[in-house]
Design a protein around this motif. Structure first.
Motif, PDB file in Angstrom:
ATOM      1  N   HIS A   1       0.831  -1.216   0.000  1.00 48.72           N
ATOM      2  CA  HIS A   1       0.000   0.000   0.000  1.00 48.72           C
ATOM      3  C   HIS A   1       0.858   1.256   0.000  1.00 48.72           C
ATOM      4  O   HIS A   1       0.516   2.248  -0.656  1.00 48.72           O
ATOM      5  N   ARG A   2       1.985   1.211   0.672  1.00 45.72           N
ATOM      6  CA  ARG A   2       2.868   2.385   0.708  1.00 45.72           C
ATOM      7  C   ARG A   2       3.452   2.659  -0.668  1.00 45.72           C
ATOM      8  O   ARG A   2       3.458   3.808  -1.148  1.00 45.72           O
ATOM      9  N   LEU A   3       3.932   1.619  -1.336  1.00 48.30           N
ATOM     10  CA  LEU A   3       4.543   1.786  -2.648  1.00 48.30           C
ATOM     11  C   LEU A   3       3.510   2.195  -3.692  1.00 48.30           C
ATOM     12  O   LEU A   3       3.731   3.105  -4.499  1.00 48.30           O
ATOM     13  N   VAL A   4       2.322   1.547  -3.678  1.00 49.24           N
ATOM     14  CA  VAL A   4       1.303   1.854  -4.671  1.00 49.24           C
ATOM     15  C   VAL A   4       0.815   3.299  -4.492  1.00 49.24           C
ATOM     16  O   VAL A   4       0.540   4.004  -5.472  1.00 49.24           O
ATOM     17  N   GLY A   5       0.722   3.772  -3.255  1.00 50.18           N
ATOM     18  CA  GLY A   5       0.314   5.161  -3.031  1.00 50.18           C
ATOM     19  C   GLY A   5       1.308   6.151  -3.617  1.00 50.18           C
ATOM     20  O   GLY A   5       0.926   7.151  -4.230  1.00 50.18           O
ATOM     21  N   ALA A   6       2.618   5.861  -3.434  1.00 50.82           N
ATOM     22  CA  ALA A   6       3.628   6.759  -4.004  1.00 50.82           C
ATOM     23  C   ALA A   6       3.593   6.728  -5.525  1.00 50.82           C
ATOM     24  O   ALA A   6       3.745   7.761  -6.191  1.00 50.82           O
ATOM     25  N   LEU A   7       3.380   5.517  -6.101  1.00 53.38           N
ATOM     26  CA  LEU A   7       3.303   5.418  -7.566  1.00 53.38           C
ATOM     27  C   LEU A   7       2.073   6.143  -8.108  1.00 53.38           C
ATOM     28  O   LEU A   7       2.114   6.730  -9.204  1.00 53.38           O
ATOM     29  N   ALA A   8       0.966   6.116  -7.359  1.00 52.23           N
ATOM     30  CA  ALA A   8      -0.230   6.839  -7.798  1.00 52.23           C
ATOM     31  C   ALA A   8       0.037   8.339  -7.842  1.00 52.23           C
ATOM     32  O   ALA A   8      -0.432   9.045  -8.753  1.00 52.23           O
ATOM     33  N   ASN A   9       0.787   8.835  -6.886  1.00 57.84           N
ATOM     34  CA  ASN A   9       1.147  10.257  -6.903  1.00 57.84           C
ATOM     35  C   ASN A   9       1.995  10.588  -8.124  1.00 57.84           C
ATOM     36  O   ASN A   9       1.791  11.610  -8.793  1.00 57.84           O
ATOM     37  N   LEU A  10       2.950   9.686  -8.444  1.00 55.38           N
ATOM     38  CA  LEU A  10       3.785   9.882  -9.633  1.00 55.38           C
ATOM     39  C   LEU A  10       2.947   9.841 -10.901  1.00 55.38           C
ATOM     40  O   LEU A  10       3.123  10.662 -11.815  1.00 55.38           O
ATOM     41  N   ALA A  11       2.014   8.899 -10.972  1.00 57.28           N
ATOM     42  CA  ALA A  11       1.166   8.795 -12.157  1.00 57.28           C
ATOM     43  C   ALA A  11       0.293  10.033 -12.316  1.00 57.28           C
ATOM     44  O   ALA A  11       0.077  10.524 -13.429  1.00 57.28           O
ATOM     45  N   GLY A  12      -0.214  10.545 -11.193  1.00 54.84           N
ATOM     46  CA  GLY A  12      -1.045  11.747 -11.279  1.00 54.84           C
ATOM     47  C   GLY A  12      -0.266  12.958 -11.752  1.00 54.84           C
ATOM     48  O   GLY A  12      -0.815  13.833 -12.424  1.00 54.84           O
ATOM     49  N   ARG A  13       1.027  13.041 -11.435  1.00 56.83           N
ATOM     50  CA  ARG A  13       1.827  14.194 -11.835  1.00 56.83           C
ATOM     51  C   ARG A  13       2.346  14.080 -13.257  1.00 56.83           C
ATOM     52  O   ARG A  13       2.512  15.102 -13.932  1.00 56.83           O
ATOM     53  N   THR A  14       2.629  12.845 -13.715  1.00 61.71           N
ATOM     54  CA  THR A  14       3.245  12.685 -15.036  1.00 61.71           C
ATOM     55  C   THR A  14       2.282  12.175 -16.094  1.00 61.71           C
ATOM     56  O   THR A  14       2.533  12.341 -17.293  1.00 61.71           O
ATOM     57  N   GLY A  15       1.173  11.543 -15.698  1.00 64.51           N
ATOM     58  CA  GLY A  15       0.236  10.974 -16.670  1.00 64.51           C
ATOM     59  C   GLY A  15       0.716   9.683 -17.305  1.00 64.51           C
ATOM     60  O   GLY A  15       0.122   9.206 -18.283  1.00 64.51           O
ATOM     61  N   VAL A  16       1.766   9.080 -16.771  1.00 65.36           N
ATOM     62  CA  VAL A  16       2.326   7.860 -17.354  1.00 65.36           C
ATOM     63  C   VAL A  16       1.499   6.642 -16.900  1.00 65.36           C
ATOM     64  O   VAL A  16       0.873   6.644 -15.836  1.00 65.36           O
ATOM     65  N   GLU A  17       1.472   5.600 -17.722  1.00 57.90           N
ATOM     66  CA  GLU A  17       0.824   4.341 -17.350  1.00 57.90           C
ATOM     67  C   GLU A  17       1.760   3.587 -16.411  1.00 57.90           C
ATOM     68  O   GLU A  17       2.949   3.422 -16.697  1.00 57.90           O
ATOM     69  N   VAL A  18       1.211   3.122 -15.268  1.00 56.95           N
ATOM     70  CA  VAL A  18       2.031   2.476 -14.242  1.00 56.95           C
ATOM     71  C   VAL A  18       1.450   1.094 -13.956  1.00 56.95           C
ATOM     72  O   VAL A  18       0.243   0.951 -13.711  1.00 56.95           O
ATOM     73  N   THR A  19       2.328   0.076 -13.965  1.00 52.68           N
ATOM     74  CA  THR A  19       1.961  -1.290 -13.601  1.00 52.68           C
ATOM     75  C   THR A  19       2.935  -1.767 -12.540  1.00 52.68           C
ATOM     76  O   THR A  19       4.152  -1.682 -12.736  1.00 52.68           O
ATOM     77  N   CYS A  20       2.395  -2.280 -11.420  1.00 56.17           N
ATOM     78  CA  CYS A  20       3.237  -2.753 -10.327  1.00 56.17           C
ATOM     79  C   CYS A  20       2.973  -4.251 -10.133  1.00 56.17           C
ATOM     80  O   CYS A  20       1.820  -4.668  -9.955  1.00 56.17           O
ATOM     81  N   CYS A  21       4.042  -5.056 -10.151  1.00 56.29           N
ATOM     82  CA  CYS A  21       3.925  -6.513 -10.075  1.00 56.29           C
ATOM     83  C   CYS A  21       4.458  -7.004  -8.742  1.00 56.29           C
ATOM     84  O   CYS A  21       5.543  -6.605  -8.304  1.00 56.29           O
ATOM     85  N   PHE A  22       3.675  -7.920  -8.104  1.00 53.83           N
ATOM     86  CA  PHE A  22       4.071  -8.517  -6.835  1.00 53.83           C
ATOM     87  C   PHE A  22       4.058 -10.035  -6.974  1.00 53.83           C
ATOM     88  O   PHE A  22       3.256 -10.601  -7.728  1.00 53.83           O
ATOM     89  N   ASP A  23       4.946 -10.711  -6.213  1.00 51.81           N
ATOM     90  CA  ASP A  23       4.958 -12.179  -6.175  1.00 51.81           C
ATOM     91  C   ASP A  23       3.749 -12.681  -5.414  1.00 51.81           C
ATOM     92  O   ASP A  23       3.279 -12.059  -4.456  1.00 51.81           O
ATOM     93  N   GLY A  24       3.249 -13.860  -5.806  1.00 53.12           N
ATOM     94  CA  GLY A  24       2.164 -14.509  -5.088  1.00 53.12           C
ATOM     95  C   GLY A  24       0.816 -14.009  -5.550  1.00 53.12           C
ATOM     96  O   GLY A  24       0.666 -13.353  -6.586  1.00 53.12           O
TER      97      GLY A  24
END
Length: 451
Positions: free
Chosen positions: A354-377
């Motif tokens: 949740h911490r990492l995805v929240g930071a990536l959402a902030n980055l996506a909102g500022r840059t407009g880039v498509e973001v995909t985050c992959c986790f094991d399991g």
């Protein structure tokens, strides 16, 4: 001052009535002074009762008259204003026959008054005039004896009292004359100030009339501008209503045109589909026997895909990541746990996600880039909280996240900017061979700290 003058002018050599008259005049003048004008040596005497100043304060008064020319001059001025004729005869020009004139003056006035005036005013030759007056007083005191002497003494006593009263009244008159002169001076000053204030008031009234006239002109101009503004507003409102009506007409025409275009496209698509069906029937092509995998060239026929360069920057430079994300249609793929364990290793896995995805959402909102985050399991059946909008979160099922990232890179069309964030060197090598950019996890974390 000569030795004779000092002897005659000393306190001990003066006749008692002359010295008393001088002290009484000085006491009257001292009582009329303001506290700020009183000499320092006489401030204590100034506090005495008026009747006690000439007696209890005799020594300080006589010392001030002897040593302070300014105070003696003030007393002399008050005495002269009370006896202008006698003062003029004492101060006036004198010829060589000084003794004869002095006798005439003594005959015209009291010897004691002449002595007082000579001692206070001190004109040229005042020592001789004072000596003559003193001799006259001495001669008057030495004449007669017996009953005549007593009668004369009584007369002298009455005369002395009358003279003392006259001296006191004269001193008061002098003080009053000085005050009157000061009052006349103040009145003249006040008249000048009144004229100045009247002139200022006239100028102020003239300025007020001018300002009032300008204000009236400004009001007329403001009314004219208000009328023009109202007329202009009316015309603007008319133009706005006409524009609104035209916009409605254009919107209706646009809607009609859009419907016509959609009808044409649908008709064209139906035509193409029907033509393709007819072409398939016309060509009668045989069934496909080989799949795309059968047509893949052997590994030896083609070399590995070229590696991406660093665009002149180090892979650990956050500016490289900024340059890549600024490219059109960039896709950021993040190896989740590879990044979160470096940044938030003290948290649980769920909190890391949740911490990492929240930071990536902030980055996506500022840059407009498509973001995909992959986790094991695979995520459990009940989520502890929703993921941030703008970030695609994928969990590997039946494989590890590294394989999921490799498949995501292969699924992208050639030419699209794909940036993979991972510190796994094997994954870096594979994605770069597939045409993607690779940056270490530290570079992304440095970029996230700037948000």
């Amino acid at each position: 001052m000569t030795k004779d003058a000092q002897t005659v002018g000393g306190a001990d050599e003066l006749p008692a009535e002359v010295r008393g008259a001088i002290l009484r005049t000085a006491a009257e003048v001292l009582g009329s002074l303001e506290p700020a004008e009183v000499p320092v040596a006489l401030r204590q005497v100034h506090r005495f009762a008026p009747r006690r100043r000439a007696t209890a304060g005799a020594l300080p008064l006589w010392t001030a008259l002897t040593l302070d020319d300014g105070f003696r001059g003030r007393v002399a001025r008050v005495w002269s204003q009370a006896r202008p004729a006698l003062a003029d005869s004492i101060v006036g020009p004198r010829d060589d026959d000084a003794d004869a004139q002095a006798r005439g003056e003594l005959a015209a006035g009291s010897a004691a008054e002449v002595a007082v005036g000579a001692w206070l005013l001190r004109p040229d030759g005042w020592e001789g005039l004072l000596a003559a007056a003193s001799r006259t007083l001495a001669e008057q005191g030495a004449g007669g004896d017996g009953a005549a002497s007593r009668t004369l003494d009584a007369a002298h006593e009455r005369a002395d009292r009358a003279e003392a009263d006259a001296a006191q009244l004269a001193a008061r008159l002098g003080v009053a004359l000085v005050e009157a002169e000061e009052a006349r001076s103040d009145a003249a000053t006040l008249r000048r100030e009144q004229r100045r204030l009247r002139s200022d008031a006239d100028r102020a009234r003239s300025e007020a009339r001018r300002v009032l006239a300008e204000a009236q002109d400004d009001r007329v101009e403001a009314d004219r501008l208000r009328a023009e503004a109202a007329d202009l507003l009316s015309r603007v409102q008319d133009v706005q209503r006409a524009a609104e009506a035209e916009r409605l007409v254009v919107r209706g025409e646009s809607r009609t045109a859009r419907g016509l275009a959609e009808t044409r496209v649908r008709l064209l698509l139906d035509t193409i589909v029907d033509a393709a069906d007819a072409l398939r029937d016309e060509l009668a092509l045989p069934p496909v026997g080989l799949g795309p995998a059968d047509l893949v060239a052997p590994a030896g026929d083609t070399g590995p895909a070229p590696r991406r360069t660093s665009r002149g920057r180090s892979a650990t430079d956050p500016a490289l990541l900024d340059d890549l994300l600024a490219l059109p249609h960039a896709h950021l793929v993040v190896d989740g746990y590879n990044v979160s364990k470096r940044a938030y290793g003290e948290l649980s896995l769920a909190d890391q996600r949740h911490r990492l995805v929240g930071a990536l959402a902030n980055l996506a909102g500022r840059t407009g880039v498509e973001v995909t985050c992959c986790f094991d399991g695979q995520e459990g059946p009940r989520r502890t909280g929703g993921y941030a909008r703008g970030v695609r979160v994928l969990f590997s099922v039946g494989e590890i996240a590294d394989d999921l990232i490799r498949r995501l890179v292969r699924a992208e069309p050639p030419g699209r900017v794909v940036v993979v964030v991972t510190s796994d060197q094997q994954v870096v090598s594979d994605v770069q061979a597939g045409g993607a950019w690779a940056v270490p996890a530290e570079t992304l974390l440095a970029r996230l700290t700037r948000l």
